[in-house]
Design a protein around this motif. Structure first.
Motif, mmCIF file in Angstrom:
data_model
loop_
_atom_site.group_PDB
_atom_site.id
_atom_site.type_symbol
_atom_site.label_atom_id
_atom_site.label_comp_id
_atom_site.label_asym_id
_atom_site.label_seq_id
_atom_site.Cartn_x
_atom_site.Cartn_y
_atom_site.Cartn_z
ATOM 1 N N ILE A 147 0.902 -1.149 0.000
ATOM 2 C CA ILE A 147 0.000 0.000 0.000
ATOM 3 C C ILE A 147 0.937 1.194 0.000
ATOM 4 O O ILE A 147 1.704 1.388 0.945
ATOM 5 C CB ILE A 147 -0.926 0.029 1.236
ATOM 6 N N PHE A 170 -1.977 7.362 -0.348
ATOM 7 C CA PHE A 170 -2.533 6.047 0.001
ATOM 8 C C PHE A 170 -3.046 5.434 -1.288
ATOM 9 O O PHE A 170 -4.117 5.788 -1.766
ATOM 10 C CB PHE A 170 -3.682 6.194 1.012
ATOM 11 N N ARG A 204 -3.440 1.600 -3.042
ATOM 12 C CA ARG A 204 -3.292 0.159 -2.881
ATOM 13 C C ARG A 204 -2.803 -0.484 -4.173
ATOM 14 O O ARG A 204 -3.300 -0.142 -5.251
ATOM 15 C CB ARG A 204 -4.652 -0.496 -2.601
ATOM 16 N N THR A 248 3.744 0.030 6.129
ATOM 17 C CA THR A 248 2.538 -0.777 6.357
ATOM 18 C C THR A 248 2.710 -1.824 7.454
ATOM 19 O O THR A 248 1.717 -2.287 8.018
ATOM 20 C CB THR A 248 2.144 -1.510 5.055
ATOM 21 N N VAL A 266 -1.093 -1.542 9.149
ATOM 22 C CA VAL A 266 -2.376 -1.764 8.468
ATOM 23 C C VAL A 266 -3.097 -2.987 9.030
ATOM 24 O O VAL A 266 -4.308 -3.123 8.865
ATOM 25 C CB VAL A 266 -2.214 -1.900 6.931
ATOM 26 N N ALA A 315 0.728 -5.813 5.638
ATOM 27 C CA ALA A 315 0.037 -5.832 4.347
ATOM 28 C C ALA A 315 0.079 -7.228 3.734
ATOM 29 O O ALA A 315 -0.880 -7.675 3.105
ATOM 30 C CB ALA A 315 0.660 -4.809 3.399
ATOM 31 N N ASP A 334 -9.220 6.561 1.451
ATOM 32 C CA ASP A 334 -9.159 5.124 1.706
ATOM 33 C C ASP A 334 -8.370 4.928 2.997
ATOM 34 O O ASP A 334 -7.598 5.813 3.409
ATOM 35 C CB ASP A 334 -8.459 4.425 0.527
ATOM 36 N N GLU A 358 -6.756 1.665 5.934
ATOM 37 C CA GLU A 358 -6.566 0.269 6.332
ATOM 38 C C GLU A 358 -5.859 0.294 7.685
ATOM 39 O O GLU A 358 -4.811 0.948 7.814
ATOM 40 C CB GLU A 358 -5.704 -0.455 5.283
#
Ligand SMILES: *Cc1c(COP(=O)(O)O)cnc(C)c1O
Length: 432
Positions: A210, A216, A218, A245, A249, A254, A358, A360
């Motif tokens: 990510i 941000f 993905r 990440t 996240v 990730a 977005d 996470e």
């Protein structure tokens, strides 16, 4: 403590006399957004306080490490105890083993890891390891991903797939980046073509799964899946740069998220930093045993560090990881981050300003645009002027976002519902 009053502007002026640009890392200078950087005097929980005593809700968290918020009691105690026992020995300690065991227990793709002091160092070492282990020179990276400032990684795309990249920094000789191929993020056709042309000589593909260094963005599941297949097929190593990440996240980082979407998915080499040091200089890279045994003193790939595995840093990292592996930690953190982002988006909607975002786990991004970008050029096409105005309007209201639209934001476990609501309220004022 000094009693003479000091303003941010006075400190910045003084700093510029003795430190280039007044800062020890360029983004801190506020060049992208303009204005005077805040000199931070102290921090507590979700807040940072500048030299003038102004309080800000902190959504940078030292660019990621402060996932528990500032001054977490268990971490403070661990660091204090470690400092009393000694700052650095240049000899092995039990705590390094504990930290390695802790990280490895959460990341099944690695059998072993080595600790270093910065993300730059970890990524640079991972690259050398990949080249050493494969006996190949060429590497692939993606536009918009940052992997620290090692020479071979400061590169922008060349004019075509057959041409290698150009340095993005003076002082990096073109010959040093001639083995680095820079491709577009999320572009499956391009990487397929690159492997078709150069597959036999590619040592590794390195990616931010990510991409937090373009705010941000993905990597799509099909993109990651295809890179995995190509690397396996051509004998290249797939490096996940999880400096940002990692443990940010999700507890499994990730790679754990992609493994849910792609059964059996694992990168070959993983790079960590930021959260695993809890705010102290600490990073790591790891892989399966066969790859890691290529490193000195066992193998021919040299890598070393006077302060690697530092006893105070490992205490800080270990105490941090022990907090975030407690049951429910990431559920609560994800809920906070979602609440923040939903609040920002709702405020923008009320104000009639196009915004998308977005998130996470404890990481988020928002853009002044109609659609979420999926590549670096799409990120660059979002409304930078509006971001810069918004950044300053929020700063004036006591909310500290990253001072550049290319940077992700971070929520900590210390942010309260009231902080998140106050942020959304400030955003509504800032955008109206
Ligand atoms: C921050 C970062 C780095 C560099 O880490 P430093 O500790 O700043 O050297 C490398 N890769 C990624 C993905 C990062 O976010």
């Amino acid at each position: 403590m000094s009693t003479s009053p000091k303003t941010n502007a006075q400190l910045f002026e003084r700093a510029q006399k003795v430190i280039p640009g007044g800062v020890n890392s360029p983004v801190r200078a506020f060049r992208a957004v303009g204005g005077t950087p805040r000199f931070i005097a102290r921090a507590q929980g979700p807040y940072i306080f500048d030299a003038e005593g102004t309080r800000y809700i902190d959504y940078i968290g030292s660019w990621g490490p402060m996932i528990l918020g500032h001054g977490h009691p268990a971490v403070l105690e661990a660091v204090h105890k470690a400092a009393v026992d000694g700052f650095s020995f240049g000899a092995p300690t039990e705590r390094e083993v504990e930290l390695a065991e802790e990280i490895l227990s959460l990341v099944p793709s690695m059998d072993q890891l080595r600790l270093v002091s910065s993300g730059t160092e970890a990524a640079m070492s991972a690259l050398r390891l990949a080249r050493g282990a494969t006996g190949r020179s060429k590497i692939i990276k993606f536009e918009g991903c940052y992997h620290g400032h090692a020479d071979a990684l400061l590169v922008k795309a060349g004019s075509g797939l057959a041409t290698f990249g150009h340095p993005t920094s003076a002082g990096v000789p073109p010959e040093v980046v001639q083995h680095t191929l820079v491709l577009e993020y999320n572009n499956v056709a391009q990487i397929e073509e690159a492997f078709k042309l150069q597959g036999h000589s590619i040592a590794c593909v390195v990616i931010e799964p990510i991409a937090g260094n373009m705010n941000f963005v993905r990597a799509s599941v099909p993109f990651i899946k295809r890179i995995r297949e190509l690397c396996t097929q051509h004998g290249a190593l797939f490096i996940f740069d999880e400096v940002m990440t990692g443990f940010r996240v999700a507890l499994g980082s990730a790679q754990g998220l992609y493994a849910k979407a792609i059964p059996g998915f694992e990168p070959d080499i993983s790079v960590f930093g930021k959260v695993i040091g809890g705010g102290m200089p600490l990073a790591a890279f790891g892989a399966k045993r066969a790859v890691m045994q290529q490193l000195a003193p066992l193998g021919p790939v040299y890598q070393a560090g006077t302060l690697s595995g530092n006893p105070v840093a490992t205490a800080c990292g270990l105490a941090t990881l022990r907090e975030l592996r407690k049951p429910g930690f990431f559920d609560a953190l994800s809920t906070s981050t979602r609440t923040l982002l939903d609040g920002l988006l709702a405020s923008a909607k009320t104000a009639g300003v196009p915004m998308v975002g977005d998130c996470e786990g404890g990481m988020f991004g928002f853009f002044f645009a109609d659609m979420l970008p999926t590549t670096y050029s799409e990120v660059m096409a979002t409304d930078k002027e509006r971001f810069n105005r918004f950044f300053h309007a929020m700063l004036d209201r006591g909310v500290y976002f990253a001072p550049a639209m290319y940077e992700a934001g971070f929520v900590s476990a210390a942010h309260t519902g009231a902080d998140l609501r106050a942020t959304a309220d400030a955003a509504l004022q800032a955008l109206s």
